[in-house]
Enzyme design. Structure first.
Site, PDB file in Angstrom:
ATOM      1  N   GLU A  20       3.121  15.783  27.704  1.00 11.95           N
ATOM      2  CA  GLU A  20       3.752  16.422  28.637  1.00 11.95           C
ATOM      3  C   GLU A  20       4.619  18.207  28.328  1.00 11.95           C
ATOM      4  OE1 GLU A  20       4.715  16.644  31.796  1.00 11.95           O
ATOM      5  OE2 GLU A  20       4.778  14.738  32.750  1.00 11.95           O
ATOM      6  N   ARG A 103      15.494   6.901  30.723  1.00 13.15           N
ATOM      7  CA  ARG A 103      15.069   7.536  29.251  1.00 13.15           C
ATOM      8  C   ARG A 103      14.852   8.596  30.364  1.00 13.15           C
ATOM      9  NH1 ARG A 103       9.807   9.378  30.456  1.00 13.15           N
ATOM     10  NH2 ARG A 103       8.216   8.546  31.131  1.00 13.15           N
ATOM     11  N   ASP A 206       3.963  16.433  39.772  1.00 12.18           N
ATOM     12  CA  ASP A 206       4.591  16.170  38.058  1.00 12.18           C
ATOM     13  C   ASP A 206       5.207  17.202  37.301  1.00 12.18           C
ATOM     14  OD1 ASP A 206       5.113  15.465  35.184  1.00 12.18           O
ATOM     15  OD2 ASP A 206       3.136  13.852  35.815  1.00 12.18           O
TER      16      ASP A 206
HETATM   17  O1  LIG Z   1       4.830  12.425  32.285  1.00 10.44           O
HETATM   18  C1  LIG Z   1       6.189  12.010  33.428  1.00 10.44           C
HETATM   19  O2  LIG Z   1       5.991  13.002  34.058  1.00 10.44           O
HETATM   20  C2  LIG Z   1       6.126  10.067  33.637  1.00 10.44           C
HETATM   21  O3  LIG Z   1       7.126  10.006  32.187  1.00 10.44           O
HETATM   22  C3  LIG Z   1       4.916   9.601  33.401  1.00 10.44           C
HETATM   23  O4  LIG Z   1       4.934   8.426  33.181  1.00 10.44           O
HETATM   24  C4  LIG Z   1       4.124  11.038  34.653  1.00 10.44           C
HETATM   25  O5  LIG Z   1       3.179  11.188  34.966  1.00 10.44           O
HETATM   26  C5  LIG Z   1       4.306   9.626  35.644  1.00 10.44           C
HETATM   27  O6  LIG Z   1       4.195   8.181  36.157  1.00 10.44           O
HETATM   28  C6  LIG Z   1       3.696  10.159  37.069  1.00 10.44           C
HETATM   29  O7  LIG Z   1       4.652   9.903  38.297  1.00 10.44           O
HETATM   30 ZN   LIG Z   2       6.016  14.549  34.405  1.00  6.52          ZN
END
Ligand SMILES: O=C(O)[C@H](O)[C@@H](O)[C@H](O)[C@H](O)CO
Ligand SMILES: [Zn+2]
Length: 301
Positions: A20, A103, A206
């Protein structure tokens, strides 16, 4: 017929459980990113292809540059400063102290140097969690925290328009990309509206970033793609598919910010699925998009 020479390559065969927050650091020609459940912040040098990894003591969900040197990161429910050289972490502020299962998730710095990041309940499986537990915050340069709103499911992608007058935001389980009017002077947001609703096969919105033409690029978790949206017309302009399903976020980087980097996740894919997408969890580079991004803003505190 349109000309297209789009190339997609896995530049780093990392097995991120949940990669990420890709951020281009021009000064080091490198890409920063996190692996949230692995509690790691990574720096990939695009010239030497070497990776440095630093492990935190709780899930780290975003990383950003810091004007005074080093980085800022969201660890657990804390905004922190990270000294890369000696790997030391200093807590700048805490949020959601009454929510032990929460979190931070995605975060990014605004054009005035405030570090925005939202929270969520910890997942029991990808996208499976107690709903409405999250909130959106920003850390001002003087280290005070502003809370914008709560009732968020999965606080995710965020960015600002080129003229800094609009804040774009994704709460993943709303399947919508939203916009707010933005007051850069005060950091206030208002007038929430949706600018795009995801289609079924696009799955879960996302991470997100903007290009210099003011169009939004959204990584589609489980959709194996990034999509380019026009937030003014509400239309999707382009779809770029990747060889992995759990695409999580994207940023521009490289020479003149002409390349796109995409992170993805490996968690939640069964052994059979992993045979079909062995590069899951890697870092991807997309070239030939014909559009550029902008440099990330550094945290001013
Ligand atoms: O990184 C993120 O945004 C969340 O922490 C992840 O767990 C996944 O991307 C999510 O489940 C998809 O919506
Ligand atoms: Zn994300």
């Amino acid at each position: 017929m349109t000309m297209s020479s789009i190339k997609i390559e896995c530049v780093l065969p990392e097995h991120c459980r949940c990669g990420e927050s890709p951020v281009w650091e021009e000064a080091s020609n490198s890409l920063l990113f996190v692996d949230i459940p692995a509690k790691r912040v990574c720096q990939w040098d695009s010239l030497t292809k070497q990776v440095q990894r630093v492990t935190m003591d709780a899930p780290v969900s975003s990383v950003a540059l810091r004007q005074s040197g080093g980085y800022v990161v969201t660890i657990g429910t804390k905004f922190c400063a990270l000294n890369w050289k000696n790997q030391s972490v200093v807590v700048l502020a805490s949020v959601d102290q009454d929510k032990k299962n929460n979190r931070f998730n995605d975060g990014k710095v605004d054009p005035a140097g405030r570090y925005f990041a939202g929270t969520m309940a910890e997942e029991t499986a990808p996208a499976v969690l107690e709903r409405h537990q999250g909130a959106l915050y920003s850390l001002f340069p003087d280290h005070h925290v502003k809370k914008y709103f709560d009732q968020v499911d999965i606080s995710n992608g965020l960015d600002w328009s080129m003229d800094h007058k609009i804040f774009y935001y994704i709460d993943s389980l709303s399947y919508s990309v939203d916009a707010f009017d933005y007051d850069l002077q005060t950091g206030k947001i208002s007038n929430r509206r949706s600018v795009y609703k995801l289609e079924k096969d696009e799955q879960i919105p996302d991470g997100m970033c903007i290009d210099t033409e003011g169009k939004l690029w959204v990584a589609c978790y489980n959709g194996g793609r990034v999509i380019r949206l026009d937030p003014v017309t509400g239309k999707r302009l382009q779809t770029v598919k990747l060889p992995v399903d759990k695409t999580t976020s994207c940023c521009f980087g490289g020479k003149d910010y002409s390349e796109m980097y995409v992170t993805c996740a490996r968690d939640g894919i069964d052994p059979q699925g992993l045979l079909k997408q062995p590069e899951a969890g890697g870092i991807f580079k997309i070239t030939g998009l014909g559009v550029k991004g902008i440099a990330p803003y550094p945290y001013a505190g």
